[in-house]
Write an enzyme that holds these catalytic residues in place. Structure first.
Site, mmCIF file in Angstrom:
data_model
loop_
_atom_site.group_PDB
_atom_site.id
_atom_site.type_symbol
_atom_site.label_atom_id
_atom_site.label_comp_id
_atom_site.label_asym_id
_atom_site.label_seq_id
_atom_site.Cartn_x
_atom_site.Cartn_y
_atom_site.Cartn_z
ATOM 1 N N TYR A 144 0.717 -1.399 -0.143
ATOM 2 C CA TYR A 144 -0.036 0.033 0.096
ATOM 3 C C TYR A 144 0.819 1.394 -0.098
ATOM 4 C CZ TYR A 144 -3.719 3.168 1.338
ATOM 5 O OH TYR A 144 -4.751 4.258 1.507
ATOM 6 N N ASN A 173 -6.448 9.574 8.291
ATOM 7 C CA ASN A 173 -7.462 8.678 8.813
ATOM 8 C C ASN A 173 -8.761 9.372 8.639
ATOM 9 O OD1 ASN A 173 -4.851 7.608 9.841
ATOM 10 N ND2 ASN A 173 -6.069 5.835 10.315
ATOM 11 N N PHE A 190 -14.480 -0.279 16.208
ATOM 12 C CA PHE A 190 -14.763 0.010 17.655
ATOM 13 C C PHE A 190 -16.220 0.277 17.622
ATOM 14 C CE2 PHE A 190 -10.347 1.784 19.200
ATOM 15 C CZ PHE A 190 -9.828 0.369 19.255
ATOM 16 N N GLY A 206 -2.285 0.456 22.909
ATOM 17 C CA GLY A 206 -3.248 1.472 22.635
ATOM 18 C C GLY A 206 -2.779 2.896 22.824
ATOM 19 N N PRO A 273 2.176 2.148 12.319
ATOM 20 C CA PRO A 273 2.718 3.483 12.773
ATOM 21 C C PRO A 273 2.655 3.939 14.309
ATOM 22 C CG PRO A 273 1.915 3.618 10.694
ATOM 23 C CD PRO A 273 1.606 2.323 11.240
HETATM 24 P P1 NAD Z 1 -12.776 1.742 0.218
HETATM 25 O O1 NAD Z 1 -12.074 0.448 0.219
HETATM 26 O O2 NAD Z 1 -14.054 2.033 0.739
HETATM 27 O O3 NAD Z 1 -12.766 2.412 -1.325
HETATM 28 C C1 NAD Z 1 -11.890 2.050 -2.398
HETATM 29 C C2 NAD Z 1 -12.709 1.748 -3.489
HETATM 30 O O4 NAD Z 1 -12.021 1.439 -4.807
HETATM 31 C C3 NAD Z 1 -13.836 0.401 -3.291
HETATM 32 O O5 NAD Z 1 -14.940 0.817 -3.841
HETATM 33 C C4 NAD Z 1 -13.134 -0.517 -4.227
HETATM 34 O O6 NAD Z 1 -14.013 -1.541 -4.556
HETATM 35 C C5 NAD Z 1 -12.441 0.212 -5.305
HETATM 36 N N1 NAD Z 1 -11.341 -0.415 -5.851
HETATM 37 C C6 NAD Z 1 -10.404 -1.141 -5.407
HETATM 38 N N2 NAD Z 1 -9.557 -1.757 -6.415
HETATM 39 C C7 NAD Z 1 -10.001 -1.440 -7.478
HETATM 40 C C8 NAD Z 1 -9.656 -1.554 -8.840
HETATM 41 N N3 NAD Z 1 -8.547 -2.404 -9.046
HETATM 42 N N4 NAD Z 1 -10.456 -1.306 -9.872
HETATM 43 C C9 NAD Z 1 -11.506 -0.424 -9.563
HETATM 44 N N5 NAD Z 1 -12.062 -0.205 -8.320
HETATM 45 C C10 NAD Z 1 -11.335 -0.749 -7.300
HETATM 46 O O7 NAD Z 1 -11.532 3.135 0.773
HETATM 47 P P2 NAD Z 1 -11.888 4.442 0.939
HETATM 48 O O8 NAD Z 1 -11.601 4.750 2.470
HETATM 49 O O9 NAD Z 1 -13.123 5.110 0.323
HETATM 50 O O10 NAD Z 1 -10.543 5.237 0.329
HETATM 51 C C11 NAD Z 1 -10.545 5.856 -1.227
HETATM 52 C C12 NAD Z 1 -9.141 6.167 -1.481
HETATM 53 O O11 NAD Z 1 -8.723 7.174 -0.635
HETATM 54 C C13 NAD Z 1 -8.185 5.083 -1.814
HETATM 55 O O12 NAD Z 1 -7.370 5.446 -2.566
HETATM 56 C C14 NAD Z 1 -7.519 5.137 -0.356
HETATM 57 O O13 NAD Z 1 -6.219 4.588 -0.614
HETATM 58 C C15 NAD Z 1 -7.595 6.782 -0.029
HETATM 59 N N6 NAD Z 1 -7.273 7.061 1.231
HETATM 60 C C16 NAD Z 1 -8.280 6.821 2.219
HETATM 61 C C17 NAD Z 1 -7.967 7.198 3.637
HETATM 62 C C18 NAD Z 1 -9.209 6.671 4.546
HETATM 63 O O14 NAD Z 1 -9.052 7.061 5.668
HETATM 64 N N7 NAD Z 1 -10.455 6.559 4.150
HETATM 65 C C19 NAD Z 1 -6.713 7.593 4.058
HETATM 66 C C20 NAD Z 1 -5.717 7.713 2.922
HETATM 67 C C21 NAD Z 1 -5.919 7.461 1.562
HETATM 68 N N1 UDP Z 2 -6.274 -0.871 15.605
HETATM 69 C C1 UDP Z 2 -6.848 -1.134 16.659
HETATM 70 N N2 UDP Z 2 -7.994 -2.066 16.577
HETATM 71 C C2 UDP Z 2 -8.583 -2.526 15.683
HETATM 72 C C3 UDP Z 2 -8.285 -1.930 14.308
HETATM 73 C C4 UDP Z 2 -7.077 -0.856 14.259
HETATM 74 O O1 UDP Z 2 -6.197 -0.918 17.864
HETATM 75 O O2 UDP Z 2 -9.655 -3.131 15.786
HETATM 76 C C5 UDP Z 2 -5.347 0.276 15.487
HETATM 77 C C6 UDP Z 2 -4.316 -0.099 14.493
HETATM 78 O O3 UDP Z 2 -3.336 -0.906 15.057
HETATM 79 C C7 UDP Z 2 -3.822 1.242 14.247
HETATM 80 C C8 UDP Z 2 -4.779 2.271 14.482
HETATM 81 O O4 UDP Z 2 -5.856 1.540 15.173
HETATM 82 O O5 UDP Z 2 -2.832 1.504 15.183
HETATM 83 C C9 UDP Z 2 -5.501 2.605 13.082
HETATM 84 O O6 UDP Z 2 -5.711 1.566 12.391
HETATM 85 P P1 UDP Z 2 -6.497 1.486 10.967
HETATM 86 O O7 UDP Z 2 -6.478 0.227 10.393
HETATM 87 O O8 UDP Z 2 -7.736 2.383 11.011
HETATM 88 O O9 UDP Z 2 -5.567 2.587 10.109
HETATM 89 P P2 UDP Z 2 -4.110 2.855 9.907
HETATM 90 O O10 UDP Z 2 -3.272 1.867 10.716
HETATM 91 O O11 UDP Z 2 -4.004 2.528 8.205
HETATM 92 O O12 UDP Z 2 -3.789 4.358 10.001
#
Ligand code: NAD
Ligand code: UDP
Length: 318
Positions: A144, A173, A190, A206, A273
């Site tokens: 990723y 996030n 959660f 945590g 992280p």
């Molecule tokens: P999500 O998993 O809900 O949405 C991702 C979407 O992409 C899904 O609908 C999935 O089916 C589609 N998808 C995955 N692989 C695909 C492919 N090969 N072809 C076509 N569609 C595909 O996640 P999200 O939280 O909505 O995230 C959306 C974007 O924002 C992502 O690129 C993610 O990396 C980025 N992002 C989100 C967060 C967050 O906290 N939500 C944080 C950082 C970055």
């Molecule tokens: N986490 C947790 N319990 C869960 C899911 C996640 O304590 O059931 C923690 C995880 O280890 C991380 C933080 O919550 O430290 C955020 O995790 P998330 O998967 O939401 O996003 P990311 O790690 O990509 O920021």
């Protein structure tokens, strides 16, 4: 009226973005392979003649005449992106190449949904855009993190080599309605655990921190970024600087749901992280004073209401 392509449009963030773009009078093509997305998230848009749904995998080229592209296709939850890490990397890299190729052909503006994960386990805190990060290239999160970093590189190179109009945002996030209840990310986990009266699973002790942004604030920032001045490419952080430990988050969710769930501690995943908090001065400066408006408690209340309804529906169907 603009014609806008949203890849990953049936996912959590994409569904909110599609809704907002339709409400603003645009024509929207929502492209998704439904790996982590769900038609339910965009079913309310299907009656709208200016909304088009395309089942397609972005690792294959896609052709359409569009003015703008938001490239969101990529699983975002660690559980999902680690399920098939090679596919995750392909989605980020091939997806970026195919989306950028389309932007180049039809002269569309294109925005990349990058991530705070490009900072890895950051040694600089809070994180400015100028920080290059601390990323393990061969760990469980690398598919990723490195996929997203390669996509940023491709965006910049298509701009410099082919003058494609690119914009890059680094999302911290984000949470809200339409998250998949089984998605594995901390806020949805959660809340669902608290509502079901199950144990709340904190990974590690945590004390690790995250900064949680409500989805409406993100969507506002994304649209402002797409409309930002020519020549401003980013990357720009979009996140809420409020920083919380996972223990604080669990306590807050137990309090707001009135749940009797107990906290348990499970093993901390590799390369998790320890801290994360955005500096958002650049976003404020370039995006007309953009800053998150929704406080954690307010956003959690809305998200809890969404999951409460969803879990009730599931019970009725069971
Ligand atoms: P999500 O998993 O809900 O949405 C991702 C979407 O992409 C899904 O609908 C999935 O089916 C589609 N998808 C995955 N692989 C695909 C492919 N090969 N072809 C076509 N569609 C595909 O996640 P999200 O939280 O909505 O995230 C959306 C974007 O924002 C992502 O690129 C993610 O990396 C980025 N992002 C989100 C967060 C967050 O906290 N939500 C944080 C950082 C970055
Ligand atoms: N986490 C947790 N319990 C869960 C899911 C996640 O304590 O059931 C923690 C995880 O280890 C991380 C933080 O919550 O430290 C955020 O995790 P998330 O998967 O939401 O996003 P990311 O790690 O990509 O920021």
């Amino acid at each position: 009226m603009k014609r806008i392509l949203v890849t990953g449009g049936a996912g959590f963030v994409g569904s909110h973005l599609c809704t907002r773009l339709i409400e603003e009078g645009n024509e929207v093509i929502c492209l998704d392979n439904y790996f982590t997305g769900n038609k339910k998230n965009i079913v309310h848009l299907l009656e709208n003649h200016f909304f088009e749904l395309v089942r397609h995998d972005i690792t294959e080229p896609y052709y359409a005449e569009v003015d703008e592209i938001y490239n969101l296709a990529c699983p975002a939850s660690p559980v999902h992106y680690q399920y098939n890490p090679i596919k995750t990397m392909k989605t980020s890299v091939m997806g970026a190449i195919n989306s950028l190729g389309l932007a180049k052909r039809v002269n569309a503006k294109i925005l990349q949904a990058s991530t705070s994960e490009v900072y890895g386990d950051p040694k600089v805190h809070p994180q400015p855009e100028s920080y290059w990060g601390n990323v393990n290239p061969i760990g469980t999160r690398s598919c990723y993190d490195e996929g997203k970093r390669a996509a940023e590189t491709l965006f910049m190179d298509y701009h410099h080599q082919n003058r494609v109009k690119v914009k890059i945002i680094r999302i911290f996030n984000t949470y809200g309605p339409n998250m998949n209840p089984e998605d594995g990310r901390v806020v949805s986990n959660f809340i669902v655990q608290a509502l079901r009266g199950e144990d709340i699973t904190i990974f590690g002790n945590g004390t690790q921190t995250r900064s949680f942004q409500y989805v409406d604030d993100l969507v506002e920032g994304m649209i402002r970024m797409m409309n930002s001045r020519d020549g401003f490419l980013g990357p720009v952080n979009l996140g809420n600087p409020g920083e919380f430990t996972m223990l604080e988050l669990a306590d807050k969710i137990i309090e707001l749901t009135g749940s009797s769930s107990k906290i348990i501690h499970l093993e901390l995943p590799k390369d998790d992280p320890t801290q994360r908090k955005p500096l958002i001065d650049l976003a404020k400066k370039e995006l007309n004073g953009w800053e998150p408006k929704v406080k954690l408690e307010e956003g959690l209340v809305k998200t809890i209401a969404y999951f409460d309804e969803l879990l009730k529906e599931e019970k009725v169907l069971a």
